[in-house]
Design a protein around this motif. Sequence first.
Motif, PDB file in Angstrom:
ATOM      1  N   GLN A 128       5.919 -11.090  -7.416  1.00  0.00           N
ATOM      2  CA  GLN A 128       5.330  -9.916  -8.054  1.00  0.00           C
ATOM      3  C   GLN A 128       4.109 -10.313  -8.870  1.00  0.00           C
ATOM      4  O   GLN A 128       3.108  -9.623  -8.866  1.00  0.00           O
ATOM      5  CB  GLN A 128       6.351  -9.226  -8.950  1.00  0.00           C
ATOM      6  CG  GLN A 128       7.447  -8.521  -8.190  1.00  0.00           C
ATOM      7  CD  GLN A 128       8.488  -7.940  -9.125  1.00  0.00           C
ATOM      8  OE1 GLN A 128       8.580  -8.325 -10.289  1.00  0.00           O
ATOM      9  NE2 GLN A 128       9.270  -7.007  -8.616  1.00  0.00           N
ATOM     10  N   GLU A 160       2.096 -12.904  -8.366  1.00  0.00           N
ATOM     11  CA  GLU A 160       1.008 -13.238  -7.450  1.00  0.00           C
ATOM     12  C   GLU A 160       0.378 -11.979  -6.865  1.00  0.00           C
ATOM     13  O   GLU A 160      -0.839 -11.860  -6.789  1.00  0.00           O
ATOM     14  CB  GLU A 160       1.516 -14.141  -6.331  1.00  0.00           C
ATOM     15  CG  GLU A 160       1.842 -15.548  -6.782  1.00  0.00           C
ATOM     16  CD  GLU A 160       2.469 -16.386  -5.675  1.00  0.00           C
ATOM     17  OE1 GLU A 160       2.362 -15.986  -4.497  1.00  0.00           O
ATOM     18  OE2 GLU A 160       3.056 -17.414  -6.000  1.00  0.00           O
ATOM     19  N   THR A 161       1.207 -11.029  -6.475  1.00  0.00           N
ATOM     20  CA  THR A 161       0.702  -9.769  -5.934  1.00  0.00           C
ATOM     21  C   THR A 161      -0.098  -9.015  -6.984  1.00  0.00           C
ATOM     22  O   THR A 161      -1.174  -8.493  -6.703  1.00  0.00           O
ATOM     23  CB  THR A 161       1.867  -8.890  -5.431  1.00  0.00           C
ATOM     24  OG1 THR A 161       2.583  -9.618  -4.441  1.00  0.00           O
ATOM     25  CG2 THR A 161       1.369  -7.586  -4.846  1.00  0.00           C
ATOM     26  N   GLN A 167      -3.465 -10.700  -7.391  1.00  0.00           N
ATOM     27  CA  GLN A 167      -4.345 -10.417  -6.252  1.00  0.00           C
ATOM     28  C   GLN A 167      -4.964  -9.026  -6.367  1.00  0.00           C
ATOM     29  O   GLN A 167      -6.171  -8.848  -6.217  1.00  0.00           O
ATOM     30  CB  GLN A 167      -3.570 -10.521  -4.945  1.00  0.00           C
ATOM     31  CG  GLN A 167      -3.150 -11.916  -4.582  1.00  0.00           C
ATOM     32  CD  GLN A 167      -2.193 -11.924  -3.393  1.00  0.00           C
ATOM     33  OE1 GLN A 167      -1.722 -10.903  -2.929  1.00  0.00           O
ATOM     34  NE2 GLN A 167      -1.917 -13.115  -2.901  1.00  0.00           N
ATOM     35  N   TRP A 168      -4.130  -8.036  -6.636  1.00  0.00           N
ATOM     36  CA  TRP A 168      -4.619  -6.663  -6.694  1.00  0.00           C
ATOM     37  C   TRP A 168      -5.387  -6.367  -7.972  1.00  0.00           C
ATOM     38  O   TRP A 168      -6.294  -5.534  -7.972  1.00  0.00           O
ATOM     39  CB  TRP A 168      -3.458  -5.684  -6.520  1.00  0.00           C
ATOM     40  CG  TRP A 168      -3.055  -5.606  -5.079  1.00  0.00           C
ATOM     41  CD1 TRP A 168      -1.961  -6.174  -4.506  1.00  0.00           C
ATOM     42  CD2 TRP A 168      -3.774  -4.970  -4.024  1.00  0.00           C
ATOM     43  NE1 TRP A 168      -1.960  -5.925  -3.159  1.00  0.00           N
ATOM     44  CE2 TRP A 168      -3.054  -5.183  -2.835  1.00  0.00           C
ATOM     45  CE3 TRP A 168      -4.956  -4.235  -3.972  1.00  0.00           C
ATOM     46  CZ2 TRP A 168      -3.481  -4.683  -1.602  1.00  0.00           C
ATOM     47  CZ3 TRP A 168      -5.372  -3.740  -2.738  1.00  0.00           C
ATOM     48  CH2 TRP A 168      -4.634  -3.961  -1.580  1.00  0.00           C
TER      49      TRP A 168
END
Length: 163
Positions: A10, A12-13, A16-17
């Motif tokens: 979560q 890392e996501t 990224q976003w």
Amino acid sequence: MVQTEARQPQSETATQWSLVLVRLALGIPMLIGGAGKVFAIGPKPMGISGFANFLASLGVPLPIAAAWGVGLIELVGGFLLLTGLAVRVTSAVIAIDMFVATVLYHLPNGYPAASGGIELTLALTLIAAALALSGPGTLSVERTLFDQEGPSPNSSQSRTSDR
């Protein structure tokens, strides 16, 4: 321990976003502002001659050259930020552009953006500086093409060793 492992993807996501959203927050107003300056379209359709006249009224030397420079920085810079190409360099140039606008025009008008103050240009300056430091993030064309944040002399070596 299981809780930490579950949180990692979560995090890392989200990282990224989050950089995609930061690029959008800066790229969209830059692209729209640049289009207004260069093509005389959008919410502030000044065109180069109108923007050059405005810069001349502020005492900017070579106002036509400055108008083209600022207009292209914002137009092309906005596009590059939206696609995630050359993000660090583009953001650094935009940070300088917005800082100059903040000091040269907006500072005497106080803080609120509604009265032409520094509120918006200061925020854009700081967003651009943050992107110049962070880079484009994982979800960018730059990362896809170069498998890192920007080309480097070793980029071809790292790709060949992965194959």
